[in-house]
Design a protein around this motif. Sequence first.
Motif, short mmCIF file in Angstrom:
data_model
loop_
_atom_site.label_atom_id
_atom_site.label_comp_id
_atom_site.label_asym_id
_atom_site.label_seq_id
_atom_site.Cartn_x
_atom_site.Cartn_y
_atom_site.Cartn_z
N ILE A 193 1.60 -9.23 4.85
CA ILE A 193 0.33 -9.79 4.55
C ILE A 193 -0.90 -9.14 4.20
O ILE A 193 -1.61 -9.57 3.09
N THR A 194 -1.17 -8.31 5.09
CA THR A 194 -2.37 -7.40 4.72
C THR A 194 -2.10 -6.66 3.16
O THR A 194 -3.15 -6.63 2.79
N ARG A 195 -1.10 -6.18 3.23
CA ARG A 195 -0.78 -5.35 1.71
C ARG A 195 -0.97 -6.43 0.81
O ARG A 195 -1.75 -5.98 -0.14
N CYS A 196 -0.50 -7.58 0.83
CA CYS A 196 -0.69 -8.58 -0.24
C CYS A 196 -2.25 -8.77 -0.36
O CYS A 196 -2.76 -9.00 -1.71
N ILE A 197 -2.86 -8.89 0.55
CA ILE A 197 -4.21 -9.29 0.44
C ILE A 197 -5.07 -8.34 -0.04
O ILE A 197 -5.92 -8.46 -0.95
N PHE A 198 -4.70 -6.88 0.35
CA PHE A 198 -5.52 -5.87 -0.40
C PHE A 198 -5.26 -5.50 -1.87
O PHE A 198 -5.93 -5.19 -2.58
N ASN A 218 -2.11 -16.92 -5.34
CA ASN A 218 -0.82 -16.37 -5.44
C ASN A 218 -0.57 -15.44 -4.21
O ASN A 218 0.74 -14.94 -4.16
N THR A 219 -1.47 -15.08 -3.66
CA THR A 219 -1.32 -14.11 -2.37
C THR A 219 -0.34 -14.39 -1.42
O THR A 219 0.77 -13.75 -1.33
N ALA A 220 -0.11 -15.60 -1.09
CA ALA A 220 1.03 -16.22 -0.16
C ALA A 220 2.38 -16.14 -0.86
O ALA A 220 3.27 -15.77 -0.17
N GLN A 221 2.30 -16.41 -2.06
CA GLN A 221 3.56 -16.45 -2.88
C GLN A 221 4.11 -15.07 -2.90
O GLN A 221 5.41 -14.85 -2.54
N TYR A 222 3.37 -14.12 -3.20
CA TYR A 222 3.87 -12.77 -3.19
C TYR A 222 4.21 -12.02 -1.89
O TYR A 222 5.22 -11.45 -1.93
N PHE A 223 3.59 -12.60 -0.86
CA PHE A 223 4.09 -12.14 0.36
C PHE A 223 5.40 -12.73 0.80
O PHE A 223 6.28 -12.07 1.51
N LEU A 224 5.28 -14.07 0.56
CA LEU A 224 6.92 -14.57 0.68
C LEU A 224 8.11 -13.97 0.05
O LEU A 224 9.04 -13.83 0.65
#
Length: 223
Positions: free
Chosen positions: A45-50, A151-157
């Motif tokens: 999650i943190t990686r996708c947020i950054f 799109n952050t959560a989409q990439y995380f998933l």
Amino acid sequence: MEFSRFYQQAAARKGGEAAMKALLPPKPECERLREIGDDRYLSEITRCIFKAGFVWRVIENKWPDFEAAFEGFVPAYWQQVSPEVLERLADDARIVRNMQKIRTVPENARMIMEVAQDHGSFGHFLAEWPSEDQVGLLMYLKRNGARLGGNTAQYFLRRAGWDGFIMSRDVVTALTRAEILDASPTSKKGLTQAQHAFNQWHEETGLPISHLSRIVSFTVDND
């Protein structure tokens, strides 16, 4: 619109069916989601947020340093970390020193811990959530987590191995051209329109939604 039209266009653009299939993500497996530790989910999650709004390559290259700076992303620790620890991280040259993004770690750690209390682990929670209701999951993550909109959560998933679509620029272009999408791709209406189409194509083809999403993106130039 039948999915076969997207499939044929994608195969033609990518040099044939075999070449296209080689570019698809691994087939999602619910049991694998259950086996992943909650620390790995907080890390991803943190990686996708950054990565959001930043050069992805820089984050990937620095990620071992992020892991060291955040001491393995253990949610039980980060959910109650002191402000002083966050302030030290804002001066830590090993990571990208964005305080707003650093502050998401304890917030998302608390979300993961709360989910784990009810479901046993965050992985069990994800495994139990049906792909046919990705919109509901995205709304949950946005409402209960930090910086998990867009799109952050989409990439995380997707990176976690959950079976879902990504509203990338190419997917949005393809769905709009096909007159499937007529609302903002980040709105609940737009996401629901996309969900409806992918659910129909999943029933039609039996393919994972993550594969359907990727194939749709292949129909647009400059993927």
